[in-house]
Design a protein around this motif. Structure first.
Motif, PDB file in Angstrom:
ATOM      1  N   PRO A  97       0.825  -1.213   0.000  1.00 11.79           N
ATOM      2  CA  PRO A  97       0.000   0.000   0.000  1.00 11.79           C
ATOM      3  C   PRO A  97       0.853   1.254   0.000  1.00 11.79           C
ATOM      4  N   ARG A  98       0.207   2.354  -0.339  1.00 13.68           N
ATOM      5  CA  ARG A  98       0.898   3.642  -0.356  1.00 13.68           C
ATOM      6  C   ARG A  98       1.354   4.019   1.045  1.00 13.68           C
ATOM      7  N   LYS A  99       2.498   4.646   1.124  1.00 13.07           N
ATOM      8  CA  LYS A  99       3.002   5.110   2.410  1.00 13.07           C
ATOM      9  C   LYS A  99       2.354   6.447   2.744  1.00 13.07           C
ATOM     10  N   THR A 100       1.815   6.541   3.936  1.00 15.22           N
ATOM     11  CA  THR A 100       1.161   7.754   4.391  1.00 15.22           C
ATOM     12  C   THR A 100       1.759   8.180   5.730  1.00 15.22           C
ATOM     13  N   ILE A 101       1.518   9.426   6.102  1.00 11.30           N
ATOM     14  CA  ILE A 101       2.106   9.954   7.326  1.00 11.30           C
ATOM     15  C   ILE A 101       1.186   9.777   8.527  1.00 11.30           C
ATOM     16  N   LEU A 102      -0.105   9.598   8.295  1.00 14.42           N
ATOM     17  CA  LEU A 102      -1.046   9.469   9.399  1.00 14.42           C
ATOM     18  C   LEU A 102      -1.230   8.023   9.842  1.00 14.42           C
ATOM     19  N   ILE A 103      -1.196   7.101   8.893  1.00 11.65           N
ATOM     20  CA  ILE A 103      -1.536   5.712   9.151  1.00 11.65           C
ATOM     21  C   ILE A 103      -0.505   4.812   8.474  1.00 11.65           C
ATOM     22  N   SER A 104      -0.233   3.668   9.090  1.00 12.50           N
ATOM     23  CA  SER A 104       0.572   2.619   8.447  1.00 12.50           C
ATOM     24  C   SER A 104      -0.398   1.546   7.962  1.00 12.50           C
ATOM     25  N   PRO A 105      -0.824   1.597   6.695  1.00 15.73           N
ATOM     26  CA  PRO A 105      -1.851   0.666   6.217  1.00 15.73           C
ATOM     27  C   PRO A 105      -1.322  -0.760   6.126  1.00 15.73           C
ATOM     28  N   PRO A 106      -2.069  -1.748   6.613  1.00 12.98           N
ATOM     29  CA  PRO A 106      -1.656  -3.145   6.469  1.00 12.98           C
ATOM     30  C   PRO A 106      -1.725  -3.586   5.006  1.00 12.98           C
ATOM     31  N   ILE A 107      -1.047  -4.684   4.709  1.00 11.46           N
ATOM     32  CA  ILE A 107      -0.996  -5.148   3.326  1.00 11.46           C
ATOM     33  C   ILE A 107      -2.317  -5.750   2.876  1.00 11.46           C
ATOM     34  N   TYR A 108      -3.192  -6.125   3.817  1.00 11.97           N
ATOM     35  CA  TYR A 108      -4.451  -6.752   3.418  1.00 11.97           C
ATOM     36  C   TYR A 108      -5.544  -5.726   3.144  1.00 11.97           C
ATOM     37  N   TRP A 109      -5.290  -4.433   3.353  1.00 10.52           N
ATOM     38  CA  TRP A 109      -6.283  -3.431   2.988  1.00 10.52           C
ATOM     39  C   TRP A 109      -6.386  -3.344   1.471  1.00 10.52           C
ATOM     40  N   PRO A 110      -7.575  -3.094   0.943  1.00  6.70           N
ATOM     41  CA  PRO A 110      -7.720  -2.965  -0.514  1.00  6.70           C
ATOM     42  C   PRO A 110      -6.990  -1.738  -1.037  1.00  6.70           C
ATOM     43  N   ARG A 111      -6.762  -1.747  -2.348  1.00  5.69           N
ATOM     44  CA  ARG A 111      -6.076  -0.626  -2.977  1.00  5.69           C
ATOM     45  C   ARG A 111      -6.965   0.613  -2.922  1.00  5.69           C
ATOM     46  N   TRP A 112      -6.319   1.752  -2.905  1.00  9.22           N
ATOM     47  CA  TRP A 112      -7.042   3.025  -2.940  1.00  9.22           C
ATOM     48  C   TRP A 112      -7.712   3.175  -4.293  1.00  9.22           C
ATOM     49  N   ASP A 113      -9.023   3.450  -4.280  1.00  3.72           N
ATOM     50  CA  ASP A 113      -9.808   3.477  -5.508  1.00  3.72           C
ATOM     51  C   ASP A 113      -9.864   4.840  -6.178  1.00  3.72           C
ATOM     52  N   GLY A 114      -9.248   5.865  -5.581  1.00 13.79           N
ATOM     53  CA  GLY A 114      -9.225   7.184  -6.202  1.00 13.79           C
ATOM     54  C   GLY A 114     -10.579   7.840  -6.319  1.00 13.79           C
TER      55      GLY A 114
END
Length: 611
Positions: free
Chosen positions: A185-202
């Motif tokens: 997943p994309r690296k963000t500054i607020l959250i460390s998203p796990p790998i099992y989260w779905p992709r960001w749909d834009g």
């Protein structure tokens, strides 16, 4: 009056504001930087002389290492490229000026703040803190934004990594439909998203509205697909159907309103980790939609709460801040609180009334004093009950640290005892409520409350009483520390002795209180005291079944023209005899309505719904 944490004379108190012009540094042309770099390379590589015919000849110090033929070719090629770039420069510069002027943005690029250069931002050219102090004191340190970093400092990396691996493996096994392709997943500054989260749909984006007074104003924008999901959410909301909202998340995993709804449901069901995951998905989606120029870590980006599309970010950040406080990550909660204050200067979530608590729990005492001095130009923060008491606590711990280090440096700031006496004179009702809430059971407190100044204290204003209730609910835990109880007790006894000698001092402070909180209405009624509480009422999951309807209703709502759907879920007329926790949870749902219209009928009863 000075916010230098000095004493304030109640009789001669008045508000003062400061405003000084800003000395803005002139913006530098980025093309000039290229020319400067080229000139430096020319000087470093060798000096060039120009003859009478205008030809350039390099000064060669060692002819044995230079090929004359190659030097001649490179010289001609370099001059040709230089002439070409010089001819292109005015047109390119003019085009860039026009584009930037149309966008109404500064030519100076907004630097990206990261852990490696956060110090560089604070060490830039001097800023006029009289006007830019608010932004400067609200600069967010990204190293402390994530709770995982603070947990590693508390428990160690091995413990945190073991927990994260266990939680990740357990959550990935719960994914329906078997195994899902793993992605980074994309690296963000607020959250460390796990790998099992779905992709960001834009499904969302952000637009720049304007730039004014060194502040960039932004607003979220929804895509058509998000609009369809929002329509389905409104239909499910009207039917009071959580199954339908869950169906929306199955198709649109980053629909913000649905995630916030389930975050609340999980929280009141006692499933705090599931609630934190739902809020984390909200923040991940909202951050992925940020504008390239949106850099909230510097405190110069405004995201006004008045725009409906911006409101979910404030709700998600506030809930995220409370989740980190529940986990004991007070420094991370402080950084998120600073972020909330910087996004909208109107402070719609009331972050100003818990920032002092998080700074004390994170032991950021010097920052709290600096914040009280620089956040507002009128130097009025000390008038709020939370700051009047918290500044005294911060000064107490700073004095204790200085004593342990044998620091004998003189300071012009008032002592913690004097600041506590000032807080008690200004807000005596706080002591009365703290004794009951903490609770403080020593017999000396009963003797103190027998004094009419404390025992019969009144707020005198609905706004002030509401703020006192918020402070006591938020910060009563710190008054369980024995050293702070002694500070409060000694200051209260000194106040009683002082009033025996000069009773007019109480009237002077009462005038200050009435002038500061003169409104007859509660100006902070939009802030719920329960939102600042550590305790959360829990509801058994089986009690939520009444909010679940059959999934066939979802298909009926999506297939037809939706004419048979009521515009609003009808609340029961009678709530007496029902489970109080269920009624409370039901009232949290934004579509529930218990009010009556002018005719005394349930709201919306007189509206005709065509079948």
């Amino acid at each position: 009056m000075s916010v230098n944490l000095g004493l304030v004379d109640a009789a001669g108190w008045q508000r003062q504001g400061t405003d000084s012009p800003v000395s803005a540094a002139p913006s530098k042309n980025p093309f000039d930087l290229l020319d400067d770099q080229e000139d430096e390379r020319e000087v470093a590589g060798g000096n060039q002389l120009e003859d009478a015919n205008g030809q350039e000849h390099p000064v060669i110090t060692n002819s044995s290492n230079v090929d004359p033929a190659s030097n001649c070719k490179s010289k001609k090629k370099k001059k040709k490229n230089k002439d070409k770039s010089a001819s292109r420069k005015p047109k390119a510069e003019e085009t860039l000026d026009l584009i930037l002027e149309d966008l109404s943005i500064s030519r100076k690029p907004s630097p990206q703040i990261g852990p490696e250069n956060i110090k560089a931002v604070s060490d830039e050219a001097p800023i006029d803190t009289k006007k830019h102090g608010t932004s400067f004191v609200l600069v967010v340190d990204p190293r402390y934004l994530k709770a995982e970093n603070e947990l590693r400092k508390i428990f160690g990396s091995k413990v945190v990594n073991s927990f994260e691996n266990h939680h990740t493996s357990g959550s990935s096994r719960q994914i329906r439909g078997g195994r899902r392709a793993v992605h980074n997943p994309r690296k963000t500054i607020l959250i460390s998203p796990p790998i099992y989260w779905p992709r960001w749909d834009g499904s969302m984006s952000m637009e720049l509205l304007e730039t004014k007074d060194h502040q960039n104003y932004f607003r979220y924008v929804h895509s058509p697909s998000y609009g369809h999901a929002q329509e389905a959410f409104e239909a499910a909301k009207a039917a009071n159907d959580l199954n339908a909202i869950a169906s929306i998340l199955a198709h649109y995993p980053y629909h913000i309103e649905s995630l916030l709804t389930f975050g609340e449901i999980f929280k009141y069901s006692g499933e705090h980790q599931s609630s934190a995951d739902a809020i984390g998905k909200c923040l991940f989606a909202l951050e992925c939609a940020w504008h390239p120029l949106f850099n909230p870590l510097q405190g110069n980006c405004q995201l006004k709460y008045s725009h409906d599309a911006n409101k979910p970010l404030f709700s998600a950040l506030f809930n995220h801040m409370k989740n980190m406080d529940r986990r004991g990550c007070h420094r991370s909660a402080l950084e998120v609180c600073k972020l909330l204050l910087s996004l909208d200067s109107d402070d719609p979530m009331g972050a100003l009334f818990c920032v002092d608590y998080f700074s004390l729990r994170a032991q950021e005492y010097q920052w709290l004093e600096k914040f009280a001095e620089e956040y507002r130009s009128d130097n009025s923060l000390w008038l709020f009950p939370n700051f009047s008491y918290s500044l005294a606590v911060a000064r107490f711990y700073l004095e204790r640290d200085a004593a342990s280090k044998e620091d004998t440096a003189q300071t012009e700031k008032a002592t913690s005892s004097d600041l506590m006496k000032q807080a008690l004179m200004l807000h005596p009702l706080v002591l009365q409520k703290l004794v009951a809430k903490a609770p403080l059971k020593d017999s000396v407190w009963a003797q103190i409350l027998k004094n009419s100044f404390f025992g019969s204290a009144k707020a005198g204003s609905p706004s002030l009483e509401h703020l006192i209730n918020i402070y006591v609910e938020r910060s009563y835990l710190i008054w369980r520390f024995p050293e702070l109880q002694n500070l409060l007790k000694e200051a209260a006894l000194l106040v009683i002795e002082s009033l025996k000698q000069n009773s007019s001092e109480a009237r002077d402070w009462s005038c200050v209180r009435k002038e500061a909180f003169s409104s007859e209405k509660n100006e902070y009624s939009h802030l719920m005291v329960s939102d600042f509480s550590d305790t959360t009422p829990s509801i058994p999951p089986e009690e939520l079944r009444q909010f679940m309807v059959g999934p066939q209703m979802v298909h009926e709502m999506q297939d037809g023209d939706r004419e048979g759907i009521p515009e609003r879920a009808r609340a029961p007329r009678e709530v007496a005899g029902r489970n109080a926790a269920i009624v409370f949870l039901e009232s949290l749902l934004p579509w529930m309505d218990y009010g009556n219209d002018r005719n005394g009928q349930p709201d919306g009863q007189d509206q005709n719904i065509e079948d």
